[in-house]
Design a protein around this motif. Structure first.
Motif, PDB file in Angstrom:
ATOM      1  N   THR A   1     -17.499  -8.220   6.012  1.00  0.00           N
ATOM      2  CA  THR A   1     -17.563  -7.862   7.459  1.00  0.00           C
ATOM      3  C   THR A   1     -16.321  -8.097   8.295  1.00  0.00           C
ATOM      4  O   THR A   1     -15.911  -7.213   8.965  1.00  0.00           O
ATOM      5  CB  THR A   1     -18.665  -8.732   7.940  1.00  0.00           C
ATOM      6  N   PRO A   2     -15.614  -9.192   8.271  1.00  0.00           N
ATOM      7  CA  PRO A   2     -14.192  -9.181   9.035  1.00  0.00           C
ATOM      8  C   PRO A   2     -13.238  -8.266   8.243  1.00  0.00           C
ATOM      9  O   PRO A   2     -12.398  -7.768   9.311  1.00  0.00           O
ATOM     10  CB  PRO A   2     -13.782 -10.798   8.670  1.00  0.00           C
ATOM     11  N   LEU A   3     -13.721  -7.744   7.058  1.00  0.00           N
ATOM     12  CA  LEU A   3     -12.333  -6.815   6.572  1.00  0.00           C
ATOM     13  C   LEU A   3     -12.659  -5.638   7.180  1.00  0.00           C
ATOM     14  O   LEU A   3     -11.914  -5.027   7.451  1.00  0.00           O
ATOM     15  CB  LEU A   3     -12.604  -6.866   4.896  1.00  0.00           C
ATOM     16  N   ARG A   4     -14.004  -5.328   7.334  1.00  0.00           N
ATOM     17  CA  ARG A   4     -14.337  -3.845   7.935  1.00  0.00           C
ATOM     18  C   ARG A   4     -14.033  -3.766   9.421  1.00  0.00           C
ATOM     19  O   ARG A   4     -13.574  -2.624   9.949  1.00  0.00           O
ATOM     20  CB  ARG A   4     -15.877  -3.641   7.859  1.00  0.00           C
ATOM     21  N   GLU A   5     -14.038  -5.162  10.096  1.00  0.00           N
ATOM     22  CA  GLU A   5     -13.770  -5.112  11.457  1.00  0.00           C
ATOM     23  C   GLU A   5     -12.237  -5.085  11.511  1.00  0.00           C
ATOM     24  O   GLU A   5     -11.771  -4.140  12.303  1.00  0.00           O
ATOM     25  CB  GLU A   5     -14.069  -6.361  11.951  1.00  0.00           C
ATOM     26  N   ALA A   6     -11.422  -5.427  10.642  1.00  0.00           N
ATOM     27  CA  ALA A   6      -9.852  -5.449  10.583  1.00  0.00           C
ATOM     28  C   ALA A   6      -9.666  -3.951  10.287  1.00  0.00           C
ATOM     29  O   ALA A   6      -8.730  -3.376  10.845  1.00  0.00           O
ATOM     30  CB  ALA A   6      -9.496  -6.156   9.542  1.00  0.00           C
ATOM     31  N   LEU A   7     -10.328  -3.382   9.523  1.00  0.00           N
ATOM     32  CA  LEU A   7      -9.752  -1.887   8.922  1.00  0.00           C
ATOM     33  C   LEU A   7     -10.145  -1.266  10.135  1.00  0.00           C
ATOM     34  O   LEU A   7      -9.571  -0.193  10.244  1.00  0.00           O
ATOM     35  CB  LEU A   7     -10.731  -1.468   7.807  1.00  0.00           C
TER      36      LEU A   7
ATOM     37  N   TRP B   1       0.889  -1.139   0.093  1.00  0.00           N
ATOM     38  CA  TRP B   1       0.006  -0.016  -0.025  1.00  0.00           C
ATOM     39  C   TRP B   1       0.937   1.136   0.024  1.00  0.00           C
ATOM     40  O   TRP B   1       1.915   1.322   0.340  1.00  0.00           O
ATOM     41  CB  TRP B   1      -0.816   0.030   1.244  1.00  0.00           C
ATOM     42  N   THR B   2       0.240   2.310  -0.654  1.00  0.00           N
ATOM     43  CA  THR B   2       1.013   3.523  -0.532  1.00  0.00           C
ATOM     44  C   THR B   2       0.132   4.623   0.384  1.00  0.00           C
ATOM     45  O   THR B   2      -1.064   4.407   0.430  1.00  0.00           O
ATOM     46  CB  THR B   2       1.265   3.905  -2.217  1.00  0.00           C
ATOM     47  N   ALA B   3       0.958   5.738   0.548  1.00  0.00           N
ATOM     48  CA  ALA B   3       0.127   6.477   1.317  1.00  0.00           C
ATOM     49  C   ALA B   3      -0.879   7.161   0.673  1.00  0.00           C
ATOM     50  O   ALA B   3      -0.731   7.798  -0.343  1.00  0.00           O
ATOM     51  CB  ALA B   3       1.219   7.659   2.033  1.00  0.00           C
ATOM     52  N   GLY B   4      -2.141   7.519   1.283  1.00  0.00           N
ATOM     53  CA  GLY B   4      -3.323   8.146   0.575  1.00  0.00           C
ATOM     54  C   GLY B   4      -3.934   7.300  -0.446  1.00  0.00           C
ATOM     55  O   GLY B   4      -5.080   7.699  -0.987  1.00  0.00           O
ATOM     56  N   GLU B   5      -3.601   6.063  -0.608  1.00  0.00           N
ATOM     57  CA  GLU B   5      -4.280   5.063  -1.647  1.00  0.00           C
ATOM     58  C   GLU B   5      -5.598   4.678  -1.049  1.00  0.00           C
ATOM     59  O   GLU B   5      -5.634   4.349   0.239  1.00  0.00           O
ATOM     60  CB  GLU B   5      -3.479   3.888  -1.847  1.00  0.00           C
ATOM     61  N   PRO B   6      -6.976   4.802  -1.828  1.00  0.00           N
ATOM     62  CA  PRO B   6      -8.006   4.268  -1.274  1.00  0.00           C
ATOM     63  C   PRO B   6      -8.091   2.730  -1.135  1.00  0.00           C
ATOM     64  O   PRO B   6      -7.354   2.098  -1.811  1.00  0.00           O
ATOM     65  CB  PRO B   6      -8.924   4.824  -2.439  1.00  0.00           C
ATOM     66  N   VAL B   7      -8.758   2.243  -0.215  1.00  0.00           N
ATOM     67  CA  VAL B   7      -8.982   0.736  -0.054  1.00  0.00           C
ATOM     68  C   VAL B   7     -10.418   0.397  -0.344  1.00  0.00           C
ATOM     69  O   VAL B   7     -11.317   0.700   0.108  1.00  0.00           O
ATOM     70  CB  VAL B   7      -9.153   0.575   1.675  1.00  0.00           C
ATOM     71  N   ASN B   8     -10.146  -0.499  -1.591  1.00  0.00           N
ATOM     72  CA  ASN B   8     -11.442  -1.087  -2.226  1.00  0.00           C
ATOM     73  C   ASN B   8     -11.948  -2.502  -1.479  1.00  0.00           C
ATOM     74  O   ASN B   8     -10.951  -3.394  -1.682  1.00  0.00           O
ATOM     75  CB  ASN B   8     -11.072  -1.284  -3.574  1.00  0.00           C
ATOM     76  N   ILE B   9     -12.677  -2.215  -0.542  1.00  0.00           N
ATOM     77  CA  ILE B   9     -13.014  -3.344   0.120  1.00  0.00           C
ATOM     78  C   ILE B   9     -13.604  -4.563  -0.531  1.00  0.00           C
ATOM     79  O   ILE B   9     -13.702  -5.691  -0.285  1.00  0.00           O
ATOM     80  CB  ILE B   9     -14.011  -3.145   1.477  1.00  0.00           C
ATOM     81  N   GLY B  10     -14.482  -4.324  -1.544  1.00  0.00           N
ATOM     82  CA  GLY B  10     -15.017  -5.229  -2.462  1.00  0.00           C
ATOM     83  C   GLY B  10     -13.715  -5.963  -3.156  1.00  0.00           C
ATOM     84  O   GLY B  10     -13.994  -7.162  -3.318  1.00  0.00           O
TER      85      GLY B  10
ATOM     86  N   LEU C   1     -10.682  -6.276  -2.117  1.00  0.00           N
ATOM     87  CA  LEU C   1      -9.930  -7.147  -1.215  1.00  0.00           C
ATOM     88  C   LEU C   1     -10.793  -8.319  -0.773  1.00  0.00           C
ATOM     89  O   LEU C   1     -10.188  -9.618  -0.564  1.00  0.00           O
ATOM     90  CB  LEU C   1      -9.893  -6.292   0.026  1.00  0.00           C
ATOM     91  N   SER C   2     -12.217  -8.078  -0.667  1.00  0.00           N
ATOM     92  CA  SER C   2     -13.187  -9.159  -0.405  1.00  0.00           C
ATOM     93  C   SER C   2     -12.858 -10.611  -1.506  1.00  0.00           C
ATOM     94  O   SER C   2     -12.707 -11.692  -1.130  1.00  0.00           O
ATOM     95  CB  SER C   2     -14.454  -8.843  -0.219  1.00  0.00           C
ATOM     96  N   ARG C   3     -12.840  -9.996  -2.635  1.00  0.00           N
ATOM     97  CA  ARG C   3     -12.603 -11.017  -3.792  1.00  0.00           C
ATOM     98  C   ARG C   3     -11.165 -11.538  -3.584  1.00  0.00           C
ATOM     99  O   ARG C   3     -11.188 -12.961  -3.820  1.00  0.00           O
ATOM    100  CB  ARG C   3     -12.947 -10.373  -5.100  1.00  0.00           C
ATOM    101  N   GLU C   4     -10.233 -10.847  -3.406  1.00  0.00           N
ATOM    102  CA  GLU C   4      -8.791 -11.195  -3.486  1.00  0.00           C
ATOM    103  C   GLU C   4      -8.504 -12.388  -2.677  1.00  0.00           C
ATOM    104  O   GLU C   4      -7.929 -13.442  -2.515  1.00  0.00           O
ATOM    105  CB  GLU C   4      -7.954 -10.072  -3.266  1.00  0.00           C
ATOM    106  N   LEU C   5      -9.229 -12.014  -1.351  1.00  0.00           N
ATOM    107  CA  LEU C   5      -8.736 -12.893  -0.019  1.00  0.00           C
ATOM    108  C   LEU C   5      -9.966 -13.943   0.088  1.00  0.00           C
ATOM    109  O   LEU C   5      -9.925 -14.681   1.209  1.00  0.00           O
ATOM    110  CB  LEU C   5      -8.663 -11.858   1.295  1.00  0.00           C
ATOM    111  N   ASP C   6     -11.058 -13.942  -0.730  1.00  0.00           N
ATOM    112  CA  ASP C   6     -11.961 -14.782  -0.693  1.00  0.00           C
ATOM    113  C   ASP C   6     -12.701 -14.787   0.756  1.00  0.00           C
ATOM    114  O   ASP C   6     -12.778 -15.868   1.473  1.00  0.00           O
ATOM    115  CB  ASP C   6     -11.499 -16.416  -0.811  1.00  0.00           C
ATOM    116  N   VAL C   7     -12.902 -13.781   1.327  1.00  0.00           N
ATOM    117  CA  VAL C   7     -13.595 -13.479   2.615  1.00  0.00           C
ATOM    118  C   VAL C   7     -14.869 -12.539   2.268  1.00  0.00           C
ATOM    119  O   VAL C   7     -14.971 -11.641   1.523  1.00  0.00           O
ATOM    120  CB  VAL C   7     -12.789 -13.186   3.668  1.00  0.00           C
ATOM    121  N   SER C   8     -16.048 -12.687   3.367  1.00  0.00           N
ATOM    122  CA  SER C   8     -16.995 -11.643   3.179  1.00  0.00           C
ATOM    123  C   SER C   8     -16.341 -10.255   3.445  1.00  0.00           C
ATOM    124  O   SER C   8     -15.163 -10.017   4.363  1.00  0.00           O
ATOM    125  CB  SER C   8     -18.155 -11.877   4.169  1.00  0.00           C
TER     126      SER C   8
END
Length: 229
Positions: free
Chosen positions: A50-56, A30-39, A41-48
């Motif tokens: 919800t746990p990604l939002r909790e981690a963030l 990641w680079t400073a200021g980069e937006p985090v695309n949760i969708g 990430l969800s597809r990449e890590l194969d998780v829903s």
């Protein structure tokens, strides 16, 4: 309402995602200021999501990410030169005091652990930047804990997220050779701890923080230059 059982099943996954995302920061993804695309990430890590939002949300408390209304999460921007200067000034007040207190209550186990952290740092290649920062942090955390003052330790840890915020976005830049320089300074602190000399331990820690301040300010200039290209 989510049942206690469902929450307990989900939490380990949230913990795992926290470690995964933290690892991505450490690895320089990641680079400073980069937006985090949760969708994505969800597809990449194969998780829903919800746990990604909790981690963030946990990462937000470290200062590594920020949540923007109606926009989601974004990686925190690079610390300004003013912020970085004040951060290191705060460490220069706090850490010599912790070194002083730690020197008053050393144990063989503590001294061995500090020496191991110093030796580990001394053997590192500066090209493996994340390993450098982890070994450095271990040294400082050991002393913070040995100071035996939960308020000092909490104050140090509250700065930790901001220190990580810079570290994870740093590049080698001017920091080539930094593990060796830091290890020498850490070893001087360790020697004062072995001698049981609180004043010397405090003085050596202050010198280390002042030298580290000069290095990180120089490295910040290199990071800012690379981001502006």
């Amino acid at each position: 309402m989510t049942s206690p059982r469902r929450r307990s099943e989900r939490q380990p996954l949230a913990d795992k995602m926290y470690e995964v995302l933290l690892g991505q920061f450490t690895d320089g993804r990641w680079t400073a200021g980069e937006p985090v695309n949760i969708g994505a990430l969800s597809r990449e890590l194969d998780v829903s999501q919800t746990p990604l939002r909790e981690a963030l949300a946990r990462l937000e408390h470290t200062g590594l990410v920020r949540r923007e209304a109606l926009k989601g999460y974004r990686v925190a921007p690079l610390l300004t030169e003013f912020e970085l200067t004040k951060l290191m000034d705060a460490r220069a007040v706090l850490e010599p005091a912790m070194a002083y207190e730690a020197a008053r209550r050393t144990t063989p186990e503590f001294l061995d652990a500090v020496l191991d952290a110093v030796d580990t740092l001394a053997t590192l290649d500066s090209a493996v930047f994340s390993d450098y920062w982890k070994a450095d942090e271990r040294f400082h955390l050991l002393i913070a804990k040995q100071a035996d003052n939960p308020f000092l330790e909490t104050a140090y840890k509250s700065l930790g997220g901001q220190v990580q915020r810079f570290r994870f976005f740093a590049t080698l830049g001017s920091a080539r050779g930094a593990p060796g320089l830091a290890a020498e300074e850490h070893r001087a602190v360790h020697a004062a701890l072995v001698a049981g000399d609180p004043d010397e331990a405090s003085a050596k820690m202050r010198l280390h923080i002042e030298n580290a301040k000069a290095r990180v300010l120089s490295d910040r200039a290199a990071v800012a230059s690379s981001l502006s290209r």
